[in-house]
Design a protein around this motif. Structure first.
Motif, short mmCIF file in Angstrom:
data_model
loop_
_atom_site.label_atom_id
_atom_site.label_comp_id
_atom_site.label_asym_id
_atom_site.label_seq_id
_atom_site.Cartn_x
_atom_site.Cartn_y
_atom_site.Cartn_z
N ALA A 14 14.82 17.42 16.75
CA ALA A 14 14.19 17.52 15.44
C ALA A 14 12.70 17.17 15.45
CB ALA A 14 14.91 16.62 14.45
N GLY A 15 12.20 16.71 16.57
CA GLY A 15 10.78 16.40 16.68
C GLY A 15 10.34 15.31 15.72
N LEU A 16 9.10 15.44 15.20
CA LEU A 16 8.51 14.42 14.35
C LEU A 16 9.28 14.25 13.04
CD1 LEU A 16 6.03 12.60 14.66
CD2 LEU A 16 4.74 14.25 13.29
N GLY A 17 9.94 15.32 12.60
CA GLY A 17 10.70 15.25 11.35
C GLY A 17 11.78 14.20 11.38
N VAL A 18 12.37 13.96 12.56
CA VAL A 18 13.41 12.93 12.69
C VAL A 18 12.86 11.57 12.34
CG1 VAL A 18 14.75 11.63 14.40
CG2 VAL A 18 14.83 14.12 14.39
N HIS A 19 11.70 11.25 12.90
CA HIS A 19 11.10 9.94 12.66
C HIS A 19 10.66 9.79 11.20
CE1 HIS A 19 11.28 9.31 16.92
NE2 HIS A 19 10.57 10.39 17.15
N MET A 20 10.18 10.86 10.61
CA MET A 20 9.74 10.81 9.21
C MET A 20 10.93 10.59 8.28
SD MET A 20 6.70 13.65 9.00
CE MET A 20 6.07 13.00 7.45
N LEU A 21 12.01 11.35 8.50
CA LEU A 21 13.19 11.21 7.64
C LEU A 21 13.86 9.86 7.85
CD1 LEU A 21 15.13 12.34 5.58
CD2 LEU A 21 16.33 13.54 7.43
N ALA A 22 13.98 9.45 9.11
CA ALA A 22 14.58 8.14 9.40
C ALA A 22 13.76 7.02 8.79
CB ALA A 22 14.69 7.94 10.92
N GLY A 23 12.44 7.13 8.90
CA GLY A 23 11.56 6.12 8.33
C GLY A 23 11.65 6.06 6.81
N ALA A 24 11.72 7.24 6.17
CA ALA A 24 11.82 7.28 4.72
C ALA A 24 13.11 6.64 4.23
CB ALA A 24 11.74 8.74 4.24
N LEU A 25 14.22 6.98 4.86
CA LEU A 25 15.51 6.41 4.47
C LEU A 25 15.55 4.90 4.71
CD1 LEU A 25 17.85 9.20 5.92
CD2 LEU A 25 17.34 8.78 3.51
N ALA A 26 14.97 4.47 5.83
CA ALA A 26 14.94 3.04 6.13
C ALA A 26 14.08 2.29 5.13
CB ALA A 26 14.41 2.82 7.54
N GLY A 27 12.93 2.85 4.77
CA GLY A 27 12.01 2.19 3.84
C GLY A 27 12.60 2.03 2.45
N ILE A 28 13.26 3.08 1.97
CA ILE A 28 13.89 3.01 0.65
C ILE A 28 14.99 1.95 0.65
CG2 ILE A 28 15.33 4.28 -0.99
CD1 ILE A 28 13.75 6.80 -0.21
N SER A 29 15.82 1.94 1.70
CA SER A 29 16.90 0.95 1.78
C SER A 29 16.34 -0.46 1.78
CB SER A 29 17.71 1.17 3.07
OG SER A 29 18.24 2.48 3.12
N GLU A 30 15.31 -0.69 2.59
CA GLU A 30 14.71 -2.02 2.73
C GLU A 30 14.18 -2.54 1.40
OE1 GLU A 30 10.49 -3.77 4.47
OE2 GLU A 30 11.16 -1.75 5.01
N HIS A 31 13.33 -1.74 0.74
CA HIS A 31 12.65 -2.21 -0.47
C HIS A 31 13.60 -2.36 -1.66
CE1 HIS A 31 8.53 -2.29 0.94
NE2 HIS A 31 8.74 -1.15 1.57
N ALA A 32 14.54 -1.44 -1.80
CA ALA A 32 15.44 -1.50 -2.95
C ALA A 32 16.33 -2.73 -2.91
CB ALA A 32 16.30 -0.23 -2.99
N ILE A 33 16.86 -3.06 -1.75
CA ILE A 33 17.80 -4.18 -1.65
C ILE A 33 17.11 -5.52 -1.84
CG2 ILE A 33 19.30 -5.42 -0.03
CD1 ILE A 33 20.13 -2.69 1.08
N MET A 34 15.90 -5.67 -1.31
CA MET A 34 15.22 -6.97 -1.37
C MET A 34 14.24 -7.08 -2.54
SD MET A 34 16.71 -8.52 0.97
CE MET A 34 15.80 -10.04 0.69
N PHE A 35 14.27 -6.15 -3.47
CA PHE A 35 13.28 -6.12 -4.55
C PHE A 35 13.28 -7.38 -5.42
CE2 PHE A 35 11.43 -4.91 -8.61
CZ PHE A 35 10.27 -4.26 -8.19
N PRO A 36 14.43 -7.93 -5.82
CA PRO A 36 14.39 -9.13 -6.68
C PRO A 36 13.66 -10.31 -6.04
CG PRO A 36 16.57 -8.14 -6.72
CD PRO A 36 15.81 -7.46 -5.63
N VAL A 37 13.84 -10.50 -4.73
CA VAL A 37 13.14 -11.60 -4.04
C VAL A 37 11.64 -11.32 -4.01
CG1 VAL A 37 13.02 -12.96 -1.93
CG2 VAL A 37 15.20 -11.97 -2.62
#
Length: 306
Positions: A14-37
């Motif tokens: 998938a080339g660079l698209g793999v890293h972009m999609l993986a990064g986007a999904l990881a970033g959304i998961s990270e920020h949403a879960i820890m937002f209250p803190v």
């Protein structure tokens, strides 16, 4: 042993698209879960003359907010960070992988340099995308915020303060994010080499390395984060000196004059508590999605089993 897959050696279908999609999904998961803190951290960092907006510690902040405003308040502004986290993290991880590839595989001290440069480059590009969303998020997180929607906040800030308000903290953000990201990526890479020398897909090692990297990076950059918060929330303050702050030098002088050294440690505990699990989650999700997306068929790779 079976099921061992060197996922970093998989064909790059998938080339660079793999890293972009993986990064986007990881970033959304990270920020949403820890937002209250993160909301508590923002509240603790804001300079305010109002006793109702002063918190002596994290537990005090939680107790006061829950009793006077309700815990739902801690989620105010989450839509902004979710909207920005996807593209910002996609750009961040795409830049990281591109620069690492450009610099080639390195060992020893050269590996620290390679990952440090890649991390700094990733910070510059991702912060250019994320900063406006972060400004909106923090305007909505402050005590007694007048904003209840991301669009209303964005329109009001633009109309009353201009486009520059969304980027007034960008230089400060870079001063914080470049060392943060460089330290984070360097420590993550080196810790991973120690606890997962075969570089096999192993969620526990990704979580451990990510948590350690997040704790160190968050702690050493907290003083700059306090200055960034002051600049990003200046428009909500009734204090004219704060409202007229134009950059990091003004912010640092204000914090030093009013609180001294302790002022630069505001929000240290919730900031570290945010980044340990969120960074661990981010790296776990990133490595999982990267490995899973790079397989043409079948389930994600399994951990090594004896």
């Amino acid at each position: 042993m079976e099921g061992e897959i060197d996922y970093e050696g998989l064909p790059d279908h998938a080339g660079l698209g793999v890293h972009m999609l993986a990064g986007a999904l990881a970033g959304i998961s990270e920020h949403a879960i820890m937002f209250p803190v993160d909301s508590i951290k923002t509240r603790m960092q804001v300079l305010s003359p109002s006793p109702a907006a002063l918190y002596s510690g994290m537990s005090h902040a939680i107790t006061r907010i829950s009793s006077t405003e309700g815990l739902r308040t801690l989620w105010r502004g989450v839509a902004s960070v979710i909207a920005g986290a996807g593209p910002a993290h996609a750009v961040q991880f795409a830049t990281l992988e591109a620069v690492k590839e450009m610099m080639g595989k390195r060992e020893g001290s050269a590996a620290w340099l390679s990952t440090g440069v890649a991390g700094a480059s990733a910070a510059i590009t991702s912060d250019a995308v994320m900063t406006p969303f972060d400004v909106i998020k923090q305007r909505m997180q402050v005590h007694n915020s007048a904003y209840r929607s991301v669009i209303t906040c964005a329109r009001t800030v633009y109309r009353t303060e201009g486009l520059g308000a969304f980027y007034v903290s960008y230089p400060t953000t870079l001063l914080m994010s470049i060392p943060f990201t460089a330290v984070q990526f360097s420590i993550y890479e080196q810790t991973s080499r120690i606890i997962n020398p075969k570089r096999a897909y192993d969620p526990l090692s990704h979580v451990a390395a990510g948590g350690i990297a997040g704790a160190v990076a968050a702690a050493v950059t907290t003083p700059l984060d306090v200055a960034k918060t002051l600049l990003q929330t200046r428009g909500t303050s009734q204090d004219m000196e704060i409202r007229q702050a134009r950059g990091i030098s003004d912010a640092v002088r204000l914090i030093w004059r009013r609180d001294g050294f302790k002022g630069f440690a505001r929000g240290l505990t919730p900031r570290v508590l945010t980044f340990v699990p969120s960074n661990a989650l981010c790296w776990m999700c990133y490595e999982f999605f990267k490995a899973a997306l790079r397989l043409e068929n079948g389930p994600p790779p399994r951990t090594t089993q004896v």
